[in-house]
Enzyme design. Structure first.
Site, mmCIF file in Angstrom:
data_model
loop_
_atom_site.group_PDB
_atom_site.id
_atom_site.type_symbol
_atom_site.label_atom_id
_atom_site.label_comp_id
_atom_site.label_asym_id
_atom_site.label_seq_id
_atom_site.Cartn_x
_atom_site.Cartn_y
_atom_site.Cartn_z
ATOM 1 N N CYS A 110 0.830 -1.203 0.000
ATOM 2 C CA CYS A 110 0.000 0.000 0.000
ATOM 3 C C CYS A 110 0.870 1.262 0.000
ATOM 4 O O CYS A 110 1.592 1.508 -0.966
ATOM 5 C CB CYS A 110 -0.973 -0.040 1.171
ATOM 6 N N HIS A 204 -2.743 -5.463 0.346
ATOM 7 C CA HIS A 204 -2.247 -5.812 1.684
ATOM 8 C C HIS A 204 -2.172 -7.330 1.881
ATOM 9 O O HIS A 204 -3.068 -7.918 2.506
ATOM 10 C CB HIS A 204 -3.173 -5.225 2.751
ATOM 11 N N GLU A 206 -0.405 -8.761 3.953
ATOM 12 C CA GLU A 206 -0.042 -9.021 5.351
ATOM 13 C C GLU A 206 -1.220 -9.005 6.309
ATOM 14 O O GLU A 206 -1.102 -9.499 7.439
ATOM 15 C CB GLU A 206 1.006 -7.995 5.817
#
Length: 294
Positions: A110, A204, A206
């Protein structure tokens, strides 16, 4: 993970402002950097992980540490707008330039991709096609992306968690576009600058689905303003379904209702890019990562 991978030393760079950091903790229990720390320890057990907040005044590495002493640097998401001239953006971009100059490989998601872009001479702007919220849909690999190790294992088109109001306008000279979609042209890229290399994505890999739901709730007013929801109740109803899928990822009815498949619902697949970066680092080493694609 192999024994060599377990001995990695990682640095997580969290450029959230203190206010954003606190708001995220109140929402989902952890800041963006803390999310990264947890996932890195899960993917590479035994790794030593430090954290720095480069946007904060006076941020410093741990005593005795240098950027070149780390195996990799990871840049988290952030609400910073990189086209704004503020002390926070200046400090964050300066930090990324130092990472490039150190030769330490870096990965970012991001705003991490946007920071690396600006640090290397590219540009960032508000999303031209509007807010991308909850999930980026039909991310499509470029010809180069299909061969790049960052995206190994991803299908030709896939969805991923994403929520952002800014995007890369122009990649810096020498960067390679790896994936994009209809809403955001630059969804994944490799950037080389000043002797360093960065692999990054606009989405994202993660975060968990609980963090997607938390982001929707924190940004509910923006969702309504953008026409993606008519009321706070609409946002809450959608966020509740995402939360439910987080708790029960095998619920086919919820996945169907949200239009998601295993690329999002399966945590192992959702973290593909992070795992690929770490495995490439273990297999190729720092110099080998710099040579990828040359």
């Amino acid at each position: 993970m192999s024994q060599s991978q377990s001995k990695f030393r990682f640095l997580v760079a969290e450029s959230e402002t203190p206010e954003a950091r606190q708001g995220r903790r109140e929402s989902v229990g952890r800041s963006s950097g803390e999310t990264y720390l947890g996932i890195l320890r899960e993917i590479a057990p035994g790794s030593a992980c430090d954290r720095i907040m480069p946007a904060d005044a006076g941020a410093e590495l741990p005593t005795g540490a240098t950027l070149s002493g780390y195996d990799a640097v990871f840049l988290s998401g952030s609400p910073l707008h990189l086209y704004e001239e503020t002390p926070e953006t200046h400090r964050t971009v300066a930090f990324m330039r130092a990472v490039f100059a150190s030769g330490t490989p870096a990965f970012g998601s991001c705003a991490g991709l946007q920071v690396a872009t600006v640090a290397a001479g590219g540009s960032v702007r508000p999303n031209a096609r509007g807010r991308e919220a909850a999930f980026a849909r039909r991310i499509t690999l470029t010809d180069v992306g299909r061969e790049h190790p960052l995206l190994a294992g991803r299908p030709a088109a896939y969805d991923a968690p994403a929520i952002h109001t800014d995007e890369v306008e122009a990649l810096p000279s020498g960067a390679v576009l790896l994936a994009g979609n209809r809403v955001t042209a630059v969804q994944a890229a490799e950037i080389r600058f000043d002797g360093g290399v960065f692999w990054g994505v606009q989405y994202h890999p993660e975060i968990g689905l609980d963090e997607v739901a938390g982001a929707l709730r924190r940004q509910a007013d923006g969702m309504i303003e953008a026409g993606l929801a008519r009321s706070q109740d609409d946002v809450e109803a959608y966020a509740r379904q995402v939360d439910d899928l987080h708790r029960e990822p095998h619920r086919r009815d919820l996945a169907w209702r949200l239009g998601l498949d295993e690329q999002v619902t399966d945590g192992h697949l959702r973290r593909t890019e992070l795992r690929n970066f770490i495995e490439s680092l273990a297999r190729l080493g720092r110099e080998g990562l710099l040579a990828v694609g040359k």
